[in-house]
Write an enzyme that holds these catalytic residues in place. Structure first.
Site, mmCIF file in Angstrom:
data_model
loop_
_atom_site.group_PDB
_atom_site.id
_atom_site.type_symbol
_atom_site.label_atom_id
_atom_site.label_comp_id
_atom_site.label_asym_id
_atom_site.label_seq_id
_atom_site.Cartn_x
_atom_site.Cartn_y
_atom_site.Cartn_z
ATOM 1 N N HIS A 82 6.699 -43.762 -128.281
ATOM 2 C CA HIS A 82 5.772 -44.877 -128.544
ATOM 3 C C HIS A 82 4.982 -44.487 -129.783
ATOM 4 C CE1 HIS A 82 1.997 -47.031 -128.150
ATOM 5 N NE2 HIS A 82 1.376 -45.995 -127.651
ATOM 6 N N ASP B 155 4.797 -54.387 -90.449
ATOM 7 C CA ASP B 155 5.012 -55.136 -89.204
ATOM 8 C C ASP B 155 6.517 -55.260 -88.993
ATOM 9 O OD1 ASP B 155 5.451 -56.977 -91.259
ATOM 10 O OD2 ASP B 155 4.648 -58.659 -90.128
ATOM 11 N N GLY C 42 13.702 -54.958 -87.427
ATOM 12 C CA GLY C 42 13.547 -55.724 -88.665
ATOM 13 C C GLY C 42 12.314 -55.196 -89.384
ATOM 14 N N TYR D 218 -2.366 -52.041 -129.963
ATOM 15 C CA TYR D 218 -3.739 -51.771 -129.525
ATOM 16 C C TYR D 218 -4.457 -50.952 -130.589
ATOM 17 C CZ TYR D 218 -1.955 -47.171 -127.963
ATOM 18 O OH TYR D 218 -1.371 -45.926 -127.902
HETATM 19 P P1 FAD Z 1 1.677 -34.567 -119.084
HETATM 20 O O1 FAD Z 1 0.411 -34.624 -119.819
HETATM 21 O O2 FAD Z 1 2.932 -34.687 -119.853
HETATM 22 O O3 FAD Z 1 1.673 -33.240 -118.265
HETATM 23 C C1 FAD Z 1 2.826 -32.746 -117.621
HETATM 24 C C2 FAD Z 1 2.778 -31.250 -117.728
HETATM 25 O O4 FAD Z 1 3.839 -30.686 -116.963
HETATM 26 C C3 FAD Z 1 2.940 -30.763 -119.136
HETATM 27 O O5 FAD Z 1 1.781 -30.076 -119.510
HETATM 28 C C4 FAD Z 1 4.161 -29.875 -119.089
HETATM 29 O O6 FAD Z 1 4.017 -28.764 -119.922
HETATM 30 C C5 FAD Z 1 4.211 -29.503 -117.614
HETATM 31 N N1 FAD Z 1 5.549 -29.134 -117.180
HETATM 32 C C6 FAD Z 1 6.686 -29.888 -117.254
HETATM 33 N N2 FAD Z 1 7.727 -29.215 -116.751
HETATM 34 C C7 FAD Z 1 7.250 -28.019 -116.351
HETATM 35 C C8 FAD Z 1 7.857 -26.882 -115.751
HETATM 36 N N3 FAD Z 1 9.152 -26.832 -115.473
HETATM 37 N N4 FAD Z 1 7.075 -25.824 -115.444
HETATM 38 C C9 FAD Z 1 5.748 -25.842 -115.728
HETATM 39 N N5 FAD Z 1 5.129 -26.889 -116.315
HETATM 40 C C10 FAD Z 1 5.872 -27.967 -116.611
HETATM 41 N N6 FAD Z 1 -2.149 -43.689 -121.356
HETATM 42 C C11 FAD Z 1 -3.271 -44.422 -121.182
HETATM 43 O O7 FAD Z 1 -3.698 -44.606 -120.065
HETATM 44 N N7 FAD Z 1 -3.916 -44.969 -122.232
HETATM 45 C C12 FAD Z 1 -3.484 -44.794 -123.490
HETATM 46 O O8 FAD Z 1 -4.085 -45.278 -124.423
HETATM 47 C C13 FAD Z 1 -2.299 -44.047 -123.703
HETATM 48 N N8 FAD Z 1 -1.816 -43.916 -124.929
HETATM 49 C C14 FAD Z 1 -0.736 -43.119 -125.135
HETATM 50 C C15 FAD Z 1 -0.312 -42.894 -126.420
HETATM 51 C C16 FAD Z 1 0.733 -42.052 -126.670
HETATM 52 C C17 FAD Z 1 1.185 -41.834 -128.068
HETATM 53 C C18 FAD Z 1 1.399 -41.423 -125.595
HETATM 54 C C19 FAD Z 1 2.523 -40.481 -125.825
HETATM 55 C C20 FAD Z 1 0.988 -41.659 -124.297
HETATM 56 C C21 FAD Z 1 -0.074 -42.513 -124.054
HETATM 57 N N9 FAD Z 1 -0.525 -42.767 -122.769
HETATM 58 C C22 FAD Z 1 -1.656 -43.497 -122.568
HETATM 59 C C23 FAD Z 1 0.210 -42.272 -121.597
HETATM 60 C C24 FAD Z 1 -0.424 -40.986 -121.081
HETATM 61 O O9 FAD Z 1 -0.656 -40.123 -122.131
HETATM 62 C C25 FAD Z 1 0.461 -40.310 -120.062
HETATM 63 O O10 FAD Z 1 0.943 -41.238 -119.138
HETATM 64 C C26 FAD Z 1 -0.298 -39.220 -119.322
HETATM 65 O O11 FAD Z 1 -0.923 -38.356 -120.227
HETATM 66 C C27 FAD Z 1 0.625 -38.432 -118.419
HETATM 67 O O12 FAD Z 1 -0.095 -37.363 -117.856
HETATM 68 P P2 FAD Z 1 0.649 -36.290 -116.973
HETATM 69 O O13 FAD Z 1 -0.359 -35.290 -116.555
HETATM 70 O O14 FAD Z 1 1.428 -36.955 -115.938
HETATM 71 O O15 FAD Z 1 1.768 -35.660 -117.930
#
Ligand code: FAD
Length: 858
Positions: A228, A559, A573, A269
């Site tokens: 994105h 339900d 069901g 946005y």
């Molecule tokens: P992440 O922040 O990705 O965290 C997941 C973590 O898991 C990572 O730190 C990773 O290192 C760790 N991990 C993965 N696999 C392993 C493994 N095997 N072992 C150990 N660690 C691991 N959301 C909004 O609400 N508003 C916004 O304005 C918005 N704008 C956005 C703009 C952009 C450009 C992007 C990319 C996203 C945006 N989002 C926004 C979405 C939002 O950023 C994400 O949905 C949110 O940050 C996800 O959080 P998370 O903690 O689930 O994932």
């Protein structure tokens, strides 16, 4: 979980905004053995949170999602780190530049109001007064939510981590989870290389890495990482006077003063960063990312897995659209940009809850920053209390059907979710592709009758049949429905009136194949069903009961109808995959107990088989249903032979069937179940037998109207886990002579008047604590159809919201059910706000049709 231990060892995979919130919520609940593992450095891990600009727009068609967003805004507002707040409530403006979008903003304003959020639609001048870059002449209006704002995600992670660590949690960075340990279907720990972290509960908060972690657990995680575009501009001269300090970068606290903007018509946005703007765009082609091809984390080079290089060509159109909306941007240019990765799912929703495949393994994936604290709280409640106060059906990982978990389906539909993220979506609008995934055996006949199909869970479901259009000419004038326009006319046909009329006056065939059914069998079947439902199950073979499944706190989990077809064979069901997963998990526990390993309740073993895909069902309903079916069967269909709420195994036209004398439309008749292989022959036999009677095929639009007229609740639309049986008008289904069922203690407290169930659907807490009840409304002008999820007002006060709504063909007026203050009584006047119009309505005694149930008894 909720059962085996009071203070479980919890490992959370991922220290993004979701994992950090969850650790905070768990430790707040006294759960101190919490380990958060992240493969990256914390707090800037390289996941999506690391660079999320943090816009929080709370309005959502889903009450649950609005609730989770409102909680996130509230919680982060109170969270500080080094003197800075994690939330800046600058307010949100969603902009309309077309009449269609303006109408949509009124609809969204109604959703926000229905869910308890402060919201209003501003005229162009009012909106422009709130933001110096807006020009009144370029917009038609704006939806304003003062509580929307900017979350500082990385700052929040730091603050949440510090708080959770102060309560005993540990956060370990640069630890990559490579395996999950499990034993006898239950998770026992996670592996990181050679190291094993023992755990009773493991939560995958791994963001878009979710499918990889799911694979380790044998759980399919239906999400796709998609890019994105997000850019920041150079200084915008018109913003110079609007900073009160240097604007900090996204994710590190912020000093923004101006409302966040959404221009959904162009998929854009905007947020203020000092005297520059951050701009996000969904206006480009979907760009799915392969995890293996994402950049390695390199702090010095600013590289991280969630950040792909900017593709400028994809931003040319969005930049032009930005200039068209905000001409003062012409003095600026795009300074830098990137293609950021985050998760999309087939229906655009989050994936939350315990995996149906591995006990103790939970998902908290595909969660936006907007909903992160709410999801953290909900998952903590699931882990600590075994249930959440917030109804989670729309997020439940078990909501997807088998066909919806296939790789191709997930890839195609998740990309659609990206493309449509800001689109105006009618609640009935079906996806265009993929279609025809699940067809009932009667599908060819339905096509021949000119069925207009909508899709749900992969099923093609006829909404009405063009073959019935000719019946409109013979429809009594009082049955002719009012002409509909605009939004309420979409996916609607007057033909449904003819189908409803045929059902109430003659006989109709309804395809019920898509409704979920389970076969529960074995010596433990009675015991399990009596444990899970409020009904009396141990009755004679042939009995049918309507019962509730409750949560421990007495909320309505589902339900069900329970038909005893043999000593140890029941057909249930149910309401969908979530019910199937619940029953199957409960059966596994039960059987473990039966085998004496101490995890279950004892008694004989039980099997729960989902028979939906191998069987089909036709509802034959109407006052002449008996005339149609009796000649085809030896079974005595008279009131004495097969009374109301009785079932039989029988033969119809030589086809082995199960017949249940029940009716969701309130008429005489049966649900007739057969094996799929026999389905078409059964349909043809019934059709042939009904030809002289003038039988019609009827669709779901008529079905829905008929059931609402009869006052039958639809789980998920009218009631859910946040509602108690009495408030929902379903107290009759909780038998006084039963004990030993889930939720019994809460029921005892409710009966004693000492507690009500959780929140009765209160989203933001603004009016929390007020007792509510589900009431039937009829529309005074008899023509203004409302759609559901509309706010209901008494005077100027929004006091509730509508649930099921339809035109009631039999009662010749629109109907809506609504959650209102318990004090709202029959005859009270209310107003339903539909788009920008107040529709006067009256609380009416229910059911509107056949309150004595005479028609059902034939
Ligand atoms: P992440 O922040 O990705 O965290 C997941 C973590 O898991 C990572 O730190 C990773 O290192 C760790 N991990 C993965 N696999 C392993 C493994 N095997 N072992 C150990 N660690 C691991 N959301 C909004 O609400 N508003 C916004 O304005 C918005 N704008 C956005 C703009 C952009 C450009 C992007 C990319 C996203 C945006 N989002 C926004 C979405 C939002 O950023 C994400 O949905 C949110 O940050 C996800 O959080 P998370 O903690 O689930 O994932």
């Amino acid at each position: 979980m909720g059962s085996t231990t009071r203070s479980p060892r919890v490992v959370i995979i991922g220290a993004g905004i979701v994992g950090a919130n969850l650790a905070d919520e768990l430790t707040e609940r006294g759960c101190t053995d919490v380990t958060v593992l992240d493969q990256g450095p914390i707090p800037v891990t390289g996941g999506s949170t690391s660079h999320a600009p943090g816009l929080v727009f709370q309005t959502n068609p889903s009450r649950t999602m609005a609730t989770l967003a409102a909680y996130t805004a509230r919680k982060l507002s109170g969270l500080r780190w080094r003197g800075e707040s994690a939330y800046n409530a600058v307010g949100g403006l969603e902009l309309a530049t077309t009449e269609e979008r303006l109408a949509e903003l009124h609809r969204r304003c109604n959703l926000a109001t229905a869910w308890g959020l402060e919201a209003s639609v501003l005229d162009p001048e009012q909106a422009a007064a709130l933001h110096p870059l807006l020009h009144a002449e370029r917009i038609l209006g704006a939806l304003h939510l003062p509580g929307d704002g900017l979350a500082s995600s990385v700052l929040a992670v730091e603050a949440l981590r510090a708080r959770a660590e102060s309560r005993g949690a540990r956060f370990l960075e640069r630890v990559t989870v490579t395996g999950l340990e499990h034993d006898a279907g239950r998770v026992t720990g996670v592996r990181a290389g050679r190291e094993v972290f023992g755990a009773d509960v493991v939560v995958s908060a791994a963001g878009f890495w979710g499918p990889q972690i799911g694979e380790l657990a044998g759980t399919r995680v239906p999400l796709v990482p998609l890019a994105h575009q997000y850019v920041t501009t150079s200084e915008v001269p018109a913003l110079r006077g609007w900073t009160d300090g240097e604007g900090a970068a996204a994710g590190t606290g912020n000093t923004a003063r101006l409302p966040i903007l959404r221009h959904q018509g162009e998929d854009l946005y905007f947020r203020q960063i000092g005297s520059t703007l951050g701009i996000g765009s969904y206006a480009h082609r979907p760009m799915p990312a392969r995890i293996q091809e994402l950049p390695e984390y390199d702090a010095a080079a600013g590289a991280m897995p969630s950040k792909l290089p900017f593709t400028p060509a994809d931003f040319e159109g969005p930049w032009a659209a930005s200039l068209a909306l905000l001409p003062d941007l012409s003095g600026a240019h795009v300074r830098e940009g990137f293609n950021g990765i985050f998760s999309f799912t087939p229906d655009g929703g989050s994936l939350v809850g315990e995996s149906p495949e591995l006990r103790g393994f939970f998902l908290a994936e595909a969660v936006w920053v907007t909903h992160s604290a709410g999801v953290g709280r909900a998952v903590a409640e699931l882990i600590v209390d075994g249930q959440s106060h917030t109804d989670l059906r729309e997020l439940d990982v078990a909501r997807f059907e088998e066909v919806q978990l296939a790789g191709d389906y997930v890839l195609e539909t998740s990309q659609q979710a990206f493309v449509e993220v800001y689109d105006i979506k009618h609640p009935l609008e079906p996806r265009l592709s993929p279609r025809d995934l699940r067809l009932s055996p009667f599908h060819a006949r339905q096509v021949g009758l000119g069925a207009s199909f909508l899709e749900s869970g992969g099923w093609e479901r006829p909404h009405w049949f063009e073959a019935n259009r000719a019946l409109l000419e013979r429809l009594p004038p009082e049955w002719v429905p009012p002409r509909r326009e605009g939004w309420t006319a979409r996916y609607d046909s007057p033909v449904s009136a003819a189908e409803a009329h045929a059902t109430r006056t003659n006989v109709a065939l309804f395809d019920l194949t898509s409704l979920r059914r389970l076969e529960v069998s074995g010596p433990g079947a009675v015991g399990l069903l009596e444990r899970l439902t409020t009904g009396r199950v141990d009755r004679e073979v042939g009995s049918v009961g309507y019962a509730l499944m409750l949560t421990e706190s007495g909320g309505i989990r589902s339900d069900v109808t329970v038909a005893r077809l043999g000593q140890d064979v029941f057909q249930v069901g149910a309401n969908g995959g979530i019910d199937a997963a619940y029953l199957q998990q409960a059966a596994a526990d039960w059987n473990a107990g039966a085998r004496g390993d101490g995890r279950g309740d004892g008694g004989g073993e039980v099997q729960v088989e989902d028979i939906t895909d191998r069987t089909c069902c036709i509802g034959v309903w109407g006052p002449r249903a008996r005339d149609l079916v009796q000649p085809l069967t030896q079974l005595d269909l008279s009131d004495d032979g097969l009374p109301y709420f009785r079932a039989a195994v029988a033969s119809v036209a030589g086809i082995g069937v199960r017949m249940l004398r029940v009716s969701y439309v309130g008429e005489l008749g049966w649900e007739i179940y057969a094996d799929n292989d026999d389905g078409l022959a059964l349909w043809d036999a019934l059709w042939e037998a009904g030809r002289d009677l003038g039988v019609v095929a009827a669709g779901r639009a008529a079905f829905n109207s008929l059931r609402i007229e009869k006052g039958y609740r639809a789980w998920g639309t009218d009631v859910d886990t946040e509602h108690d049986p009495w408030a929902a008008g379903l107290g009759f289904a909780v038998r006084k002579d039963r004990s030993g069922y889930v939720g019994e203690e809460a029921v005892a407290r409710m009966r004693a008047g000492t507690s009500a169930v959780a929140s009765s659907g209160e989203p933001t807490g603004s009016r929390a604590g007020r007792r509510r009840a589900l009431r039937c409304l009829t529309v005074d002008d008899a023509v203004s159809v409302v759609m559901g999820s509309d706010p209901v007002f008494v005077g100027d006060d929004p006091v509730g919201y509508t649930t099921s709504a339809a035109y009631g063909y039999t009662v010749h007026r629109p109907i809506a059910y609504a959650w209102l203050p318990e004090s709202a009584g029959v005859g009270d006047a209310v107003q339903i706000r539909s788009f920008d119009r107040m529709v006067p309505a009256t609380v009416t005694a229910e059911p509107l049709v056949d309150p004595e149930g005479k028609r059902l008894r034939g």
